[in-house]
Design an enzyme around this catalytic site. Structure first.
Site, PDB file in Angstrom:
ATOM      1  N   LYS A 229       0.860  -1.178   0.000  1.00 31.14           N
ATOM      2  CA  LYS A 229       0.000   0.000   0.000  1.00 31.14           C
ATOM      3  C   LYS A 229       0.907   1.241   0.000  1.00 31.14           C
ATOM      4  O   LYS A 229       1.415   1.664   1.028  1.00 31.14           O
ATOM      5  CB  LYS A 229      -0.918  -0.007   1.223  1.00 31.14           C
ATOM      6  CG  LYS A 229      -1.961   1.105   1.216  1.00 31.14           C
ATOM      7  CD  LYS A 229      -1.472   2.255   2.050  1.00 31.14           C
ATOM      8  CE  LYS A 229      -2.353   3.477   1.842  1.00 31.14           C
ATOM      9  NZ  LYS A 229      -1.623   4.732   2.130  1.00 31.14           N
ATOM     10  N   GLU A 304       9.099   1.321  11.285  1.00 32.22           N
ATOM     11  CA  GLU A 304      10.113   2.376  11.215  1.00 32.22           C
ATOM     12  C   GLU A 304       9.356   3.680  11.336  1.00 32.22           C
ATOM     13  O   GLU A 304       8.671   4.103  10.409  1.00 32.22           O
ATOM     14  CB  GLU A 304      10.902   2.279   9.906  1.00 32.22           C
ATOM     15  CG  GLU A 304      12.147   3.166   9.880  1.00 32.22           C
ATOM     16  CD  GLU A 304      11.899   4.506   9.221  1.00 32.22           C
ATOM     17  OE1 GLU A 304      11.731   5.500   9.969  1.00 32.22           O
ATOM     18  OE2 GLU A 304      11.869   4.561   7.987  1.00 32.22           O
ATOM     19  N   CYS A 338      13.300  10.712   7.330  1.00 32.31           N
ATOM     20  CA  CYS A 338      13.093  10.351   8.732  1.00 32.31           C
ATOM     21  C   CYS A 338      14.375  10.447   9.548  1.00 32.31           C
ATOM     22  O   CYS A 338      14.325  10.428  10.784  1.00 32.31           O
ATOM     23  CB  CYS A 338      12.511   8.946   8.832  1.00 32.31           C
ATOM     24  SG  CYS A 338      13.458   7.708   7.941  1.00 32.31           S
ATOM     25  N   GLU A 435       9.185  16.529  14.724  1.00 30.42           N
ATOM     26  CA  GLU A 435       9.902  16.292  13.481  1.00 30.42           C
ATOM     27  C   GLU A 435       9.473  17.346  12.458  1.00 30.42           C
ATOM     28  O   GLU A 435       8.337  17.361  12.003  1.00 30.42           O
ATOM     29  CB  GLU A 435       9.565  14.885  12.985  1.00 30.42           C
ATOM     30  CG  GLU A 435      10.502  14.343  11.937  1.00 30.42           C
ATOM     31  CD  GLU A 435      10.200  12.891  11.633  1.00 30.42           C
ATOM     32  OE1 GLU A 435      11.100  12.212  11.115  1.00 30.42           O
ATOM     33  OE2 GLU A 435       9.078  12.425  11.902  1.00 30.42           O
TER      34      GLU A 435
END
Length: 535
Positions: A229, A304, A338, A435
């Site tokens: 996906k 992750e 990331c 973040e």
């Protein structure tokens, strides 16, 4: 998990900007943020799209059981070029029904794929790798078109992403078991490694190829089949890679791709007892929901999740190496990775020199469309991403931080943002806690090595981290003290297919890449043979 719950978590997640859980309403928001006259594709984009169509790599349907299929209700979703706001193409908007059929196809294919020899699986994967490299230029253009990163970075991603398929092809033949010395003379004990089963792989938009190959390569090598996906923002690269898997001869149903309604697709993957593993790259909030949703059928999970990477610059660091490494760690893909340096923690003795040198380097960066010559930074993915960056900078400056360079939208408009450096940041500001996923380098000051480690570890995240020092002793001490799964010492780019990638704390579970990543797709079976001394 109820669809509305997954939707709610995706929309509420503070890290939504960086992850694959965007829903249809977010795409509609993106469309509304662009002026109407920009929505037709430019001649340059048309040329790229036309070439991709001619090569057979521009796919708009999902892949289920080896067949390209529209959404059953005929719904579609638009894919946009973030550099211009142009609509590239409409793709199928799939949901639970299509996902269940993809799971069934993967489950059926698993019966035979899991029984193929390691050598056979290796050959299929090697052919897939070869095709990815043959079509490297077209695939890179496709990434730049739908994701916005520079063409040079896109080519780098193809090399990086394809390497996971090559590594998996090689490692498929090395999935060794063990013989255990038995406690009794008439016993023989051994350990087998067998594939987990059908894998649901949910991937983000920031690395449209590599985040897929990093999961699918080892899964196939181990004998698993997959339902992928991809992000609704960047499905085209995933579909092109799937087309090449077909051309490589990988049997129907081994690789399936569905995209569209994220909650419905997620619900189907979680609910199905035929799906034995979920692998996800995305926000910590959504990762927690997937982990909870997997409990009902006790699925294997590898996650992750979000990062908050510190980049520690010690007084004894080589200034040029530190600046170059920080630029790579912070501004790659416009800060949308990331493991981007989210907090640049600089020792007070080198602080001013480093700040000046970094600003000079940042000011020389060229911003523009990723297809343009010499561009080093492309756009952010959409308007919401820009608004988050603006919000974090406003919070920081309202609490005493100073913008040294940049700090506003670029004159190019759309979702371009100036590469930015802000100083006098502290670890309590939002930009140090969240973040950013944008081209903003916040500078924090520290005095001692202990201070640096304390500041760096003061977060729930623990994915990537960076250290710049010329002291061998210090590099060992700090690397061991950092609560992070990845540590780069005097290096701003450390990702490679041969090393394990993953985080500590709330940055996730499990590892991807390397021989350690293969274990995520294997079950360990212990076999005891008795009565071995009898005829």
């Amino acid at each position: 998990m109820a669809a509305q719950n997954l939707c709610f978590m995706a929309m509420r997640s503070s890290k939504l900007l960086s992850r694959p859980s965007y829903l249809l309403s977010v795409q509609m928001q993106m469309l509304s943020s662009f002026p109407p006259h920009t929505r037709k594709m430019s001649m340059d984009a048309q040329s790229v799209a036309s070439k991709l169509t001619s090569s057979g790599l521009l796919r708009t349907q999902g892949l289920i059981g080896g067949k390209w299929i529209d959404a059953y209700d005929g719904k579609t979703i638009k894919v946009y070029n973030p550099a211009t706001g142009e609509s590239i193409v409409d793709v199928a908007c799939m949901g639970g029904r299509e996902t269940n059929d993809a799971i069934s196809a993967a489950y059926e294919a698993y019966r035979s794929w899991s029984k193929t020899t390691a050598a056979e699986r290796s050959k299929f994967l090697r052919k897939w790798y070869d095709l990815l490299m043959i079509h490297k230029e077209e695939l890179a253009q496709l990434i730049t078109l739908e994701q916005g990163k520079t063409l040079k970075e896109s080519i780098g991603e193809i090399n990086y992403g394809a390497a996971f398929i090559e590594f998996s092809a090689e490692e498929a033949k090395r999935l060794y078991g063990d013989i255990i010395p038995a406690p009794l003379s008439d016993r023989r004990l051994f350990v087998l490694k067998q594939p987990v089963g059908v894998v649901g792989a949910i991937t983000p938009w920031n690395f449209p190829l590599a985040m897929i190959t990093r999961k699918v390569g080892p899964a196939l090598a181990c004998g698993c089949t997959v339902v992928v996906k991809p992000s609704e923002l960047t499905p085209l690269t995933a579909l092109a890679a799937a087309e090449l898997s077909i051309q490589a001869g990988i049997p129907a149903g081994v690789v399936n791709v569905v995209m569209g309604n994220a909650p419905d697709i997620g619900d189907a993957l979680l609910a199905s007892p035929q799906v034995r593993k979920i692998t996800f790259t995305g926000s910590t909030a959504v990762g927690k929901k997937l982990m909870a949703g997997s409990a009902e059928t006790v699925k294997r999970v590898s996650l992750e999740l979000g990062g908050n990477a510190p980049c520690i610059i010690f007084d004894d660091a080589d200034l040029d190496v530190a600046v170059k490494g920080t630029l790579a760690a912070k501004f790659r893909n416009s800060g949308q990775t990331c493991v981007c340096a989210n907090r640049i923690i600089v020792q007070e003795g080198i602080y001013e020199k480093f700040e000046n040198a970094l600003c000079d380097a940042v000011q020389s960066m060229k911003v523009g469309d990723g297809f343009s010559e010499g561009v080093t930074q492309g756009p952010l993915i959409n308007e919401a991403a820009v608004e988050k960056v603006e919000s974090l900078i406003h919070d920081a400056t309202s609490k005493g931080a100073k913008v040294i360079t940049g700090g506003k939208r670029h004159s190019l408009g759309f979702t371009f943002y100036e590469p930015t450096v802000i100083s006098d940041v502290n670890n309590e500001m939002r930009i140090s806690r969240e973040e950013a996923f944008g081209p903003v380098a916040p500078l924090l000051r520290f005095k001692t090595e202990e201070d640096a480690i304390r500041i760096a570890n003061d977060t729930n995240a623990g994915l990537g981290s960076y250290v710049f020092t010329n002291s061998i002793q210090r590099s060992w001490r700090v690397a061991e003290a950092l609560e992070y799964g990845l540590v780069g010492v005097n290096e701003g780019v450390f990702s490679t297919e041969v090393a394990p990638f993953g985080g500590f704390k709330q940055s996730g579970l499990g590892r991807e890449g390397s021989k350690y990543g293969m274990d995520e797709y294997l079950e360990i079976k212990y076999v005891c043979l008795g009565n071995m001394n009898k005829e």
